[in-house]
Design a protein around this motif. Structure first.
Motif, PDB file in Angstrom:
ATOM      1  N   SER A  40      -4.903   5.574  55.969  1.00  0.00           N
ATOM      2  CA  SER A  40      -5.363   4.189  55.756  1.00  0.00           C
ATOM      3  C   SER A  40      -5.494   3.395  57.058  1.00  0.00           C
ATOM      4  CB  SER A  40      -4.421   3.452  54.797  1.00  0.00           C
ATOM      5  OG  SER A  40      -3.146   3.301  55.364  1.00  0.00           O
ATOM      6  N   THR A  41      -4.880   3.887  58.157  1.00  0.00           N
ATOM      7  CA  THR A  41      -4.998   3.155  59.436  1.00  0.00           C
ATOM      8  C   THR A  41      -6.144   3.688  60.301  1.00  0.00           C
ATOM      9  OG1 THR A  41      -3.272   4.599  60.357  1.00  0.00           O
ATOM     10  CG2 THR A  41      -2.574   2.436  59.574  1.00  0.00           C
ATOM     11  N   SER A  42      -6.889   4.681  59.812  1.00  0.00           N
ATOM     12  CA  SER A  42      -8.016   5.238  60.585  1.00  0.00           C
ATOM     13  C   SER A  42      -9.093   4.207  60.953  1.00  0.00           C
ATOM     14  CB  SER A  42      -8.658   6.401  59.813  1.00  0.00           C
ATOM     15  OG  SER A  42      -7.736   7.447  59.643  1.00  0.00           O
ATOM     16  N   PRO A  43      -9.379   3.200  60.099  1.00  0.00           N
ATOM     17  CA  PRO A  43     -10.411   2.215  60.489  1.00  0.00           C
ATOM     18  C   PRO A  43     -10.137   1.491  61.804  1.00  0.00           C
ATOM     19  CG  PRO A  43      -9.925   2.007  58.149  1.00  0.00           C
ATOM     20  CD  PRO A  43      -8.924   2.974  58.707  1.00  0.00           C
ATOM     21  N   LEU A  44      -8.891   1.565  62.289  1.00  0.00           N
ATOM     22  CA  LEU A  44      -8.553   0.911  63.554  1.00  0.00           C
ATOM     23  C   LEU A  44      -9.349   1.493  64.726  1.00  0.00           C
ATOM     24  CD1 LEU A  44      -4.659   0.679  63.206  1.00  0.00           C
ATOM     25  CD2 LEU A  44      -6.204  -1.258  63.401  1.00  0.00           C
ATOM     26  N   TYR A  45      -9.700   2.790  64.654  1.00  0.00           N
ATOM     27  CA  TYR A  45     -10.267   3.420  65.850  1.00  0.00           C
ATOM     28  C   TYR A  45     -11.497   4.297  65.613  1.00  0.00           C
ATOM     29  CZ  TYR A  45      -6.666   6.564  63.943  1.00  0.00           C
ATOM     30  OH  TYR A  45      -5.870   7.292  63.101  1.00  0.00           O
ATOM     31  N   VAL A  46     -11.979   4.449  64.375  1.00  0.00           N
ATOM     32  CA  VAL A  46     -13.078   5.388  64.107  1.00  0.00           C
ATOM     33  C   VAL A  46     -14.380   4.974  64.801  1.00  0.00           C
ATOM     34  CG1 VAL A  46     -14.596   6.322  62.317  1.00  0.00           C
ATOM     35  CG2 VAL A  46     -12.139   6.305  61.965  1.00  0.00           C
ATOM     36  N   PHE A  47     -14.855   3.747  64.572  1.00  0.00           N
ATOM     37  CA  PHE A  47     -16.121   3.316  65.167  1.00  0.00           C
ATOM     38  C   PHE A  47     -16.044   3.257  66.689  1.00  0.00           C
ATOM     39  CE2 PHE A  47     -17.163   1.828  60.855  1.00  0.00           C
ATOM     40  CZ  PHE A  47     -18.486   2.238  60.766  1.00  0.00           C
ATOM     41  N   THR A  48     -14.896   2.805  67.205  1.00  0.00           N
ATOM     42  CA  THR A  48     -14.718   2.720  68.660  1.00  0.00           C
ATOM     43  C   THR A  48     -14.834   4.107  69.297  1.00  0.00           C
ATOM     44  OG1 THR A  48     -13.238   0.838  68.344  1.00  0.00           O
ATOM     45  CG2 THR A  48     -13.142   1.940  70.479  1.00  0.00           C
ATOM     46  N   SER A  49     -14.154   5.111  68.681  1.00  0.00           N
ATOM     47  CA  SER A  49     -14.194   6.480  69.224  1.00  0.00           C
ATOM     48  C   SER A  49     -15.575   7.105  69.081  1.00  0.00           C
ATOM     49  CB  SER A  49     -13.160   7.356  68.503  1.00  0.00           C
ATOM     50  OG  SER A  49     -11.854   6.883  68.727  1.00  0.00           O
ATOM     51  N   LEU A 273     -19.678  13.352  66.343  1.00  0.00           N
ATOM     52  CA  LEU A 273     -18.911  13.757  65.148  1.00  0.00           C
ATOM     53  C   LEU A 273     -17.417  13.885  65.452  1.00  0.00           C
ATOM     54  CD1 LEU A 273     -21.253  16.485  63.588  1.00  0.00           C
ATOM     55  CD2 LEU A 273     -20.869  14.165  62.757  1.00  0.00           C
ATOM     56  N   GLY A 274     -17.088  14.123  66.743  1.00  0.00           N
ATOM     57  CA  GLY A 274     -15.683  14.172  67.150  1.00  0.00           C
ATOM     58  C   GLY A 274     -14.961  12.859  66.904  1.00  0.00           C
ATOM     59  N   GLY A 275     -15.715  11.740  66.898  1.00  0.00           N
ATOM     60  CA  GLY A 275     -15.122  10.441  66.565  1.00  0.00           C
ATOM     61  C   GLY A 275     -15.143  10.174  65.079  1.00  0.00           C
ATOM     62  N   ILE A 276     -16.226  10.595  64.404  1.00  0.00           N
ATOM     63  CA  ILE A 276     -16.358  10.346  62.953  1.00  0.00           C
ATOM     64  C   ILE A 276     -15.284  11.088  62.163  1.00  0.00           C
ATOM     65  CG2 ILE A 276     -17.857  10.805  60.939  1.00  0.00           C
ATOM     66  CD1 ILE A 276     -20.236  10.085  62.840  1.00  0.00           C
ATOM     67  N   LEU A 277     -14.896  12.304  62.613  1.00  0.00           N
ATOM     68  CA  LEU A 277     -13.898  13.075  61.860  1.00  0.00           C
ATOM     69  C   LEU A 277     -12.527  12.388  61.821  1.00  0.00           C
ATOM     70  CD1 LEU A 277     -11.658  14.805  63.757  1.00  0.00           C
ATOM     71  CD2 LEU A 277     -13.706  16.040  64.386  1.00  0.00           C
ATOM     72  N   LEU A 278     -12.327  11.385  62.698  1.00  0.00           N
ATOM     73  CA  LEU A 278     -11.054  10.646  62.675  1.00  0.00           C
ATOM     74  C   LEU A 278     -10.865   9.857  61.388  1.00  0.00           C
ATOM     75  CD1 LEU A 278     -10.909   9.302  66.358  1.00  0.00           C
ATOM     76  CD2 LEU A 278      -9.648  11.218  65.391  1.00  0.00           C
ATOM     77  N   CYS A 279     -11.963   9.663  60.619  1.00  0.00           N
ATOM     78  CA  CYS A 279     -11.834   8.915  59.357  1.00  0.00           C
ATOM     79  C   CYS A 279     -11.055   9.707  58.309  1.00  0.00           C
ATOM     80  CB  CYS A 279     -13.208   8.514  58.805  1.00  0.00           C
ATOM     81  SG  CYS A 279     -14.165   9.898  58.143  1.00  0.00           S
ATOM     82  N   ILE A 280     -10.874  11.038  58.517  1.00  0.00           N
ATOM     83  CA  ILE A 280     -10.128  11.841  57.543  1.00  0.00           C
ATOM     84  C   ILE A 280      -8.802  12.354  58.103  1.00  0.00           C
ATOM     85  CG2 ILE A 280     -12.086  12.530  56.109  1.00  0.00           C
ATOM     86  CD1 ILE A 280     -12.228  15.135  57.727  1.00  0.00           C
ATOM     87  N   THR A 281      -8.397  11.869  59.271  1.00  0.00           N
ATOM     88  CA  THR A 281      -7.089  12.281  59.798  1.00  0.00           C
ATOM     89  C   THR A 281      -5.991  11.726  58.887  1.00  0.00           C
ATOM     90  OG1 THR A 281      -7.136  10.328  61.239  1.00  0.00           O
ATOM     91  CG2 THR A 281      -7.804  12.419  62.208  1.00  0.00           C
TER      92      THR A 281
END
Length: 784
Positions: A40-49, A273-281
């Motif tokens: 649930s805290t992934s939105p903090l950094y997904v778009f930035t990464s 995609l290396g940044g987008i995959l952070l949405c499912i960490t």
């Protein structure tokens, strides 16, 4: 009467279903704090990464729409479809995670590499969980894998590699979550420098790891409300941003925007995609933490709360960015309306801590399970909760994780670089899980190979694209989980190899039973009052340590028990099935074997009742042997190997023994003791120095049963008298060395690596909670 009976039955069923639903809803509520903090805290950094790097060259509304479409479909296909609908059904007695899948495979096919396994282990109730394996007994694939030991070893290596990546998550999650949450202070009026933000993050991280010894249960009641408030906050902000900035973002749910995204961005889009995959960490936590909840509760929480909240939040951020293209460096905090900035910042920091806590706890659990597989050195395991089974704390690992996390935070100081490492670790774990799930589909669920391959290809194609993008970023931080995994894999391999070589030596140097029988019931030495518990890793046969002992000392105890404490490939072994008791030699020898079985998630508690449970189990076996003919064979050659499961749930009077308890306030001088005067005086000094410790003494007595067989009565009396005289624990103090003819690599692994790990890990006596005052160690050198 029948209609009334039918009405009452339907009413009971409705009540039962309501109770079941309310229980699952309560568990779903609790799961927010334990399972979903990281995800649930992934939105903090997904778009930035995602927009760091060359994707900045395509920074426009169409690219933002394509990015959101990718995030939406990634969340839908992997967490929702793969984990919620498929993987949560592959539990092992309610447990989830990589080891649960491996355990299922070991039981339904002969993939197990654990030593000292017996046919009796297959009779455990938890062993039989899942479909019968007989239907696939003739499967060519199964026979092929079982035949080649190297393939089974490769499977274990894959499982351990996945486990090492989870440990890597335990290092990277706190670093990225806490650093991303405090980065909001960059957009305030008094903008903090990067150095000040890193210092603040480090203070929070030190506090987080310092509080681990308290256990999550102390603050668990706070966790779920924090995450729920966080989810409500991001949902509200996302909904506001969608309506206020760009409602057309809703159209981006269509996969058409993904095609447009890759057509326009090309290679740069693939690297992003290396940044987008952070949405499912954090998705793996849904499966790994299944043991604390139910599959239904986790499904309810994700499908009806987590998934909608995350989708709306990412949609809102994308809508905001489509009209504020310059805010991509701090997209989450920039998108928050100013009046609610500080409340959201505070709750974001708290949510990041909660998310980190869950991953740290999962790391402790993984280390414990690796140790149960014989693949990790002995460490101190502290059970932190009396009410929640399985919550543990490992001090050594906790401080290692803290040092590594602080090093990552101070060394990189950037969530994007840490995100590259984090994304690679998470996607590797998912990749391994998909592979193991394919094997479970074939060997456990007994589905056709074509269905399993279809599952494998579909998800490996998706995860492979993300994994390839993550590997591109190895030079920009992605090397961290690979290095950490390599180090932990070396430790695991060295420990596993050394342990197997030592066990193999024991197995090939067992004492001949004929030699023992030739000595007669006295064993050719003086038998003194007391019980000798000889610890060995062998499940059958007499260990070399015993002959080493009797040839160097002129006396031994009246009653001898060979104790083997071992792990079996199930999560838990019930107390009723824990003890497996048998006889080593004929009745006059008073020699027994007791095998104590633990599952890979069981915790050996230091409750002081072990030896009492052991005595009671042997007494039950003696009584059982007299009654049941299959245990009363007079053939000496078949004695060692015939075992019986003896229940040991609690200390209670049985048909064999009457149990009485009282506080141990002194030594009864009327009882003959095998301990010397010096040892007894040391015991009394120890008692005087520890007046605050009240020890509970358990006394056994024979019941007044005229029908008891005289031989059985005599044997039980000998057992009780030996127990009253005292119990001694005999263990081998072994030194493992490579043979002189060994290769240089083997000498390096055994003489340096394995010796170093043995010297610096907890001793076996401490790990088994053996009282130091009663311990006798026999020195032995193993040339392997």
């Amino acid at each position: 009467m029948e209609p009334e009976s039918g009405a009452s039955t339907s009413r009971n069923l409705s009540q039962l279903s309501w109770v079941n639903l309310s229980r699952n809803l309560l568990l779903a509520y609790q799961s927010f704090g334990v399972v979903y903090g990281d995800l649930s805290t992934s939105p903090l950094y997904v778009f930035t990464s995602t927009f760091k790097g060359k994707l900045r060259n395509h920074h426009d509304e169409e690219t933002i729409f394509g990015t959101f479409s990718l995030i939406f479909w990634t969340l839908t296909l992997i967490p929702l479809l793969k984990y919620i609908f498929i993987l949560l059904s592959a539990d092992d007695n309610g447990e989830g995670g990589t080891f649960a899948l491996y355990s299922l495979l070991c039981r339904h096919a002969k993939f197990n590499l654990l030593p000292n396994q017996q046919a009796a282990d297959e009779e455990l109730s938890s062993y039989k969980y899942g479909p019968s394996s007989q239907a696939v007994a003739s499967s060519p694939l199964k026979r092929f894998l079982e035949k080649h030991k190297r393939l089974r070893t490769a499977l274990l290596v894959v499982v351990l590699f996945g486990a090492c990546m989870v440990i890597g998550d335990g290092v990277l999650t706190p670093a990225i979550s806490v650093l991303a949450s405090v980065s909001g202070l960059k957009v305030t009026e008094r903008k903090l420098t990067d150095g000040e933000l890193v210092l603040l993050a480090c203070v929070i991280l030190v506090g987080l790891f310092a509080l681990q010894h308290c256990g999550t249960h102390k603050v668990a009641f706070m966790f779920a409300p924090i995450v729920i408030i966080w989810l409500v906050s991001i949902f509200s902000v996302g909904l506001y941003n969608t309506i206020h900035w760009n409602p057309k973002i809703v159209h981006a749910i269509s996969p058409y925007y993904i095609i447009k995204f890759f057509t326009k961005t090309g290679k740069e889009g693939w690297i992003s995609l290396g940044g987008i995959l952070l949405c499912i960490t954090g998705t793996e936590a849904m499966f790994a933490d299944l043991g604390h909840f139910t599959a239904l509760s986790i499904r309810l929480a994700f499908a009806f709360v987590i998934y909608p909240c995350l989708v709306v939040q990412y949609m809102g951020q994308a809508a905001f960015l489509s009209k504020n293209l310059n805010s991509v460096d701090n997209s989450f905090y920039d998108s928050i309306p100013e009046p609610v900035f500080w409340p959201v910042f505070v709750i974001a920091t708290l949510a990041a801590i909660v998310g980190s806590q869950a991953v740290i706890t999962a790391t402790f659990s993984i280390i414990k399970q690796c140790h149960a597989l014989g693949c990790f050195p002995r460490v101190k395991v502290v059970h932190t909760s009396k009410h929640i089974y399985g919550q543990i704390y490992i001090p050594e690992i906790n401080w290692i994780l803290m040092i590594l996390t602080l090093a990552i935070t101070i060394g990189f100081q950037d969530t994007t670089i840490i995100g590259n490492a984090y994304g690679l670790a998470c996607m590797t774990v998912m990749f391994v899980t998909t592979f193991l799930m394919t094997l479970v589909t074939i060997f456990v669920w007994q589905k056709s190979v074509s269905i399993a391959i279809l599952f494998l290809l579909f998800f490996w194609m998706i995860e492979g694209v993300y994994l390839s993008a993550a590997f591109i970023k190895v030079p920009q931080g992605g090397w961290v989980p690979l290095v950490l995994s390599f180090i932990f894999m070396v430790v695991m391999y060295v420990w596993h190899y050394g342990t197997r070589r030592k066990y193999s030596y024991d197995l090939h140097n067992k004492v001949s039973l004929k030699w023992l029988l030739g000595l007669g019931p006295s064993l050719g030495i003086v038998r003194v009052p007391g019980i000798g518990l000889i610890y060995t890793e062998l499940a059958t046969g007499i260990p070399a340590i015993f002959s080493h002992f009797v040839t160097n000392l002129p006396a031994f105890h009246n009653v001898l028990v060979f104790v083997c404490v071992k792990s079996v490939p199930v999560p838990y072994v019930s107390p009723e099935e824990r003890f497996l008791v048998g006889r080593v030699c004929p009745r006059p020898y008073r020699m027994y074997r007791c095998i104590v079985r633990y599952g890979y998630k069981d915790i050996q508690r230091d409750d002081g009742d072990f030896e009492n449970h052991l005595i009671q189990s042997i007494a039950e076996f003696i009584q059982m042997e007299a009654v049941e003919p299959q245990f009363s064979s007079s053939e000496a050659s078949s004695l060692d190997g015939r075992m019986a499961v003896v229940s040991s749930r609690n200390l209670a009077s049985t048909s064999s023994l009457i149990v009485s308890e009282h506080e141990d306030i002194g030594v009864d001088i009327s009882i003959p003791s095998s301990r010397s005067v010096t040892l007894r005086s040391l015991q009394s000094i120890y008692d005087d120095e520890s007046p605050q410790v009240t020890r509970r003494r358990v006394r056994f007595q024979l019941p007044n049963n005229p029908g008891m067989v005289p031989d059985v009565r005599e044997e039980l009396i000998d057992l009780i008298q030996a127990k009253d005289a005292g119990v001694a624990y005999i263990m081998g103090h072994s030194y493992v060395k490579a043979r002189k003819s060994s290769s240089f690599l083997k000498k390096l692994v055994i003489d340096i690596g394995y010796s170093f790990l043995r010297k610096n890990c907890r001793g076996p006596a401490v790990a088994l909670n053996i009282p130091h005052i009663s311990l006798i160690e026999v020195g032995m050198i193993y040339y392997v």
